[in-house]
Design a protein around this motif. Sequence first.
Motif, PDB file in Angstrom:
ATOM      1  N   GLY A   8       0.798  -1.232   0.000  1.00 14.26           N
ATOM      2  CA  GLY A   8       0.000   0.000   0.000  1.00 14.26           C
ATOM      3  C   GLY A   8       0.823   1.271   0.000  1.00 14.26           C
ATOM      4  N   GLY A   9       0.104   2.373  -0.048  1.00 10.44           N
ATOM      5  CA  GLY A   9       0.723   3.689   0.104  1.00 10.44           C
ATOM      6  C   GLY A   9       1.061   4.395  -1.194  1.00 10.44           C
ATOM      7  N   ARG A  10       0.976   3.696  -2.320  1.00  8.95           N
ATOM      8  CA  ARG A  10       1.332   4.358  -3.585  1.00  8.95           C
ATOM      9  C   ARG A  10       0.191   5.262  -4.041  1.00  8.95           C
ATOM     10  N   GLY A 343      -6.410  -0.351  11.116  1.00  8.77           N
ATOM     11  CA  GLY A 343      -6.273   0.941  11.799  1.00  8.77           C
ATOM     12  C   GLY A 343      -7.395   1.912  11.519  1.00  8.77           C
ATOM     13  N   VAL A 344      -8.472   1.436  10.925  1.00  2.00           N
ATOM     14  CA  VAL A 344      -9.598   2.329  10.623  1.00  2.00           C
ATOM     15  C   VAL A 344     -10.459   2.503  11.876  1.00  2.00           C
ATOM     16  N   ALA A 345     -10.805   3.746  12.176  1.00  6.20           N
ATOM     17  CA  ALA A 345     -11.657   4.034  13.342  1.00  6.20           C
ATOM     18  C   ALA A 345     -13.115   3.899  12.909  1.00  6.20           C
ATOM     19  N   ILE A 346     -13.614   2.695  12.992  1.00  4.71           N
ATOM     20  CA  ILE A 346     -14.981   2.400  12.531  1.00  4.71           C
ATOM     21  C   ILE A 346     -15.699   1.602  13.605  1.00  4.71           C
ATOM     22  N   GLU A 347     -16.942   1.953  13.874  1.00 12.00           N
ATOM     23  CA  GLU A 347     -17.730   1.272  14.912  1.00 12.00           C
ATOM     24  C   GLU A 347     -19.124   0.979  14.387  1.00 12.00           C
ATOM     25  N   ASN A 348     -19.783   0.078  15.109  1.00 16.51           N
ATOM     26  CA  ASN A 348     -21.158  -0.300  14.774  1.00 16.51           C
ATOM     27  C   ASN A 348     -21.978  -0.093  16.058  1.00 16.51           C
ATOM     28  N   PRO A 349     -22.205   1.206  16.427  1.00 15.45           N
ATOM     29  CA  PRO A 349     -22.766   1.494  17.757  1.00 15.45           C
ATOM     30  C   PRO A 349     -24.163   0.942  17.956  1.00 15.45           C
ATOM     31  N   GLU A 350     -24.956   0.912  16.894  1.00 15.19           N
ATOM     32  CA  GLU A 350     -26.278   0.283  17.020  1.00 15.19           C
ATOM     33  C   GLU A 350     -26.650  -0.387  15.715  1.00 15.19           C
ATOM     34  N   TYR A 351     -27.672  -1.249  15.802  1.00 14.44           N
ATOM     35  CA  TYR A 351     -28.110  -2.038  14.650  1.00 14.44           C
ATOM     36  C   TYR A 351     -28.347  -1.125  13.444  1.00 14.44           C
ATOM     37  N   GLY A 352     -27.659  -1.419  12.349  1.00 16.04           N
ATOM     38  CA  GLY A 352     -27.880  -0.651  11.120  1.00 16.04           C
ATOM     39  C   GLY A 352     -27.145   0.675  11.076  1.00 16.04           C
ATOM     40  N   GLN A 353     -26.324   0.946  12.100  1.00 23.25           N
ATOM     41  CA  GLN A 353     -25.608   2.215  12.071  1.00 23.25           C
ATOM     42  C   GLN A 353     -24.102   1.999  12.169  1.00 23.25           C
ATOM     43  N   ILE A 354     -23.369   2.726  11.343  1.00 22.23           N
ATOM     44  CA  ILE A 354     -21.908   2.601  11.310  1.00 22.23           C
ATOM     45  C   ILE A 354     -21.321   4.003  11.422  1.00 22.23           C
ATOM     46  N   THR A 355     -20.338   4.153  12.304  1.00 24.69           N
ATOM     47  CA  THR A 355     -19.683   5.463  12.391  1.00 24.69           C
ATOM     48  C   THR A 355     -18.216   5.310  11.986  1.00 24.69           C
ATOM     49  N   PHE A 362      -3.024   4.231   8.484  1.00 24.78           N
ATOM     50  CA  PHE A 362      -3.440   2.840   8.255  1.00 24.78           C
ATOM     51  C   PHE A 362      -2.166   2.001   8.151  1.00 24.78           C
ATOM     52  N   HIS A 363      -2.237   0.783   8.601  1.00 23.71           N
ATOM     53  CA  HIS A 363      -1.075  -0.106   8.483  1.00 23.71           C
ATOM     54  C   HIS A 363      -1.528  -1.437   7.913  1.00 23.71           C
ATOM     55  N   GLY A 364      -0.678  -2.054   7.124  1.00 26.24           N
ATOM     56  CA  GLY A 364      -1.017  -3.322   6.477  1.00 26.24           C
ATOM     57  C   GLY A 364      -1.310  -4.410   7.499  1.00 26.24           C
ATOM     58  N   ALA A 365      -2.150  -5.347   7.130  1.00 26.83           N
ATOM     59  CA  ALA A 365      -2.488  -6.481   7.999  1.00 26.83           C
ATOM     60  C   ALA A 365      -3.088  -7.572   7.123  1.00 26.83           C
ATOM     61  N   SER A 366      -3.291  -8.737   7.726  1.00 30.42           N
ATOM     62  CA  SER A 366      -3.971  -9.802   7.004  1.00 30.42           C
ATOM     63  C   SER A 366      -5.451  -9.736   7.366  1.00 30.42           C
ATOM     64  N   VAL A 367      -6.285  -9.609   6.364  1.00 27.49           N
ATOM     65  CA  VAL A 367      -7.733  -9.449   6.594  1.00 27.49           C
ATOM     66  C   VAL A 367      -8.493 -10.361   5.641  1.00 27.49           C
ATOM     67  N   ALA A 368      -9.743 -10.660   6.004  1.00 31.76           N
ATOM     68  CA  ALA A 368     -10.533 -11.572   5.172  1.00 31.76           C
ATOM     69  C   ALA A 368     -11.734 -10.843   4.580  1.00 31.76           C
ATOM     70  N   ALA A 369     -11.962 -11.087   3.287  1.00 35.81           N
ATOM     71  CA  ALA A 369     -13.139 -10.506   2.623  1.00 35.81           C
ATOM     72  C   ALA A 369     -14.327 -11.422   2.874  1.00 35.81           C
ATOM     73  N   ALA A 370     -15.284 -10.966   3.669  1.00 35.50           N
ATOM     74  CA  ALA A 370     -16.445 -11.808   3.983  1.00 35.50           C
ATOM     75  C   ALA A 370     -17.450 -11.797   2.845  1.00 35.50           C
ATOM     76  N   GLU A 371     -17.466 -10.746   2.076  1.00 34.78           N
ATOM     77  CA  GLU A 371     -18.380 -10.633   0.932  1.00 34.78           C
ATOM     78  C   GLU A 371     -17.827  -9.602  -0.032  1.00 34.78           C
ATOM     79  N   MET A 384      -4.463   2.265   0.666  1.00 34.36           N
ATOM     80  CA  MET A 384      -4.153   3.500   1.397  1.00 34.36           C
ATOM     81  C   MET A 384      -3.144   3.244   2.525  1.00 34.36           C
ATOM     82  N   ALA A 385      -3.054   1.993   2.988  1.00 30.07           N
ATOM     83  CA  ALA A 385      -2.258   1.678   4.181  1.00 30.07           C
ATOM     84  C   ALA A 385      -0.774   1.585   3.861  1.00 30.07           C
ATOM     85  N   ASP A 386       0.040   1.851   4.857  1.00 33.11           N
ATOM     86  CA  ASP A 386       1.475   1.596   4.701  1.00 33.11           C
ATOM     87  C   ASP A 386       1.729   0.120   4.924  1.00 33.11           C
ATOM     88  N   GLY A 387       2.652  -0.445   4.174  1.00 26.26           N
ATOM     89  CA  GLY A 387       3.001  -1.847   4.383  1.00 26.26           C
ATOM     90  C   GLY A 387       2.147  -2.792   3.552  1.00 26.26           C
TER      91      GLY A 387
END
Length: 420
Positions: A8-10, A343-355, A362-371, A384-387
């Motif tokens: 990432g990062g380019r 490193g994304v500041a993302i929450e799911n404070p209530e049903y159907g709502q995302i902040t 952002f930093h690189g990591a191993s993540v899984a695509a659920a859909e 966007m992430a470094d690494g």
Amino acid sequence: MKKLVIHGGRRLSGEVTIGGAKNSTVALIPAAILAETPVKFDSVPDILDVYNLQVILESMNVTSTFKGGELMIDPTEIIEAELPSTAIKSLRASYYFMGSLLGRFGRATVTFPGGDNIGPRPIDQHIKGFEALGAKVREENDTVYITADDGLKGARIFLDMVSVGATMNIILAAVHAEGTTILENAAREPEIIDLATFLNNMGAQIRGAGTDVVRITGVPKLESKNTHTIIPDRIEAGTYLALAAAQGDGVLVKNVIPEHLESFTAKMIEMGVQLDVREDSIYVPKSENLTPIHIKTAPFPGFATDLQQPITPLLTLADGESVITETIYPERTRHIPELQKLGVAIENPEYGQITVTKSNNFHGASVAAAEIRAGASLVTAGLMADGITEVTNAEHVLRGYDHIIHKLTMLNADIQIAED
Ligand SMILES: CC(=O)N[C@H]1[C@@H](OP(=O)(O)OP(=O)(O)OC[C@H]2O[C@@H](n3ccc(=O)[nH]c3=O)[C@H](O)[C@@H]2O)O[C@H](CO)[C@@H](O)[C@@H]1O
Ligand SMILES: C=C(OP(=O)(O)O)C(=O)O
């Protein structure tokens, strides 16, 4: 399984050309079996869904060839057969064979469709539509049996909720029904117009597609006389627009119908992205000083649920908190824990709502695509992430993003595909 490996990062720049719409394509292919002649599509996206639909066609002795964006389907020797459940389960849209087989043979046996894990996806409105046309529907052992021994008859159908799939499926079943079907509270997505255009060019009588009342007068025969060009994929376009604003130094997104993206581009403009919307392309300059926004997903022409995840990484650049209200699939949140790993500041404070709040570094990591769209948001965030970011379960992404490695590489991204 496959994974996407991103350095990432380019910064991204250049041009990207959008392919044909997945959600049109996956309805048009089942629709092809309603024809008495071979049919030809162009601008067909190179996505896994197409290959899986070809496997289903083959099981019915329907031959098809797919090369260079051109798909030829010959349904003239079609036979009724058991459909391969692995392929049926690999995508949601296999349920369109319920409507098209019912239209063609007056009966259909189809395993419950698979598709993305984005929360409950009932098909009660499809079934209500088939029953209103005179079919009997039985569900047993994960399979739907539909029969119309006395043929289908036009009816007045009011959908309880706006459903793309039910609208398409009822159109498919009704094209050969006796008399006129009036479908009210229909979905208005551009892909429905595309399906109706294809069928009408073969002799169908469908009026009002793209509005909330669709009238279908049954005709005995459909014959293809010309190639059908599939409309551009507005969801793929939105994904690249958001990526370009987040990580680009000037990107031209070509082959778009800007009117299909108005609710999306309006939100980008509200954030402060200085989009240059042209006749069939959109230029995204380098973006700075972005402001947070509120998004509420809704049926077309509202903000598409399929674009709430792809725009999320862009929201992290805005100065403050953005709020997404997901009204179509409130459980479409499986990207959240994965984005948090980056490193994304993302929450799911209530049903159907995302902040989403401003997140630096952002930093690189191993993540899984659920859909599929969760995957798109991870690819964007990984760019966007470094690494190094590895996105596993990449099949979900390849299911709907045409030539994604090539397109991103041409934009200067460093992304590879590997066996996992
Ligand atoms: C292949 C395809 O085109 N997929 C799209 C299609 O999916 P799909 O056609 O499956 O989605 P629908 O438009 O049918 O679903 C809309 C809403 O209606 C509900 N519902 C739907 C049918 C039904 O019989 N009963 C019922 O309750 C669903 O749970 C959902 O909450 O539209 C969705 C909503 O824009 C998109 O996210 C998908 O990308
Ligand atoms: C949910 C989606 O697809 P499907 O309906 O094919 O699962 C999508 O394209 O975002």
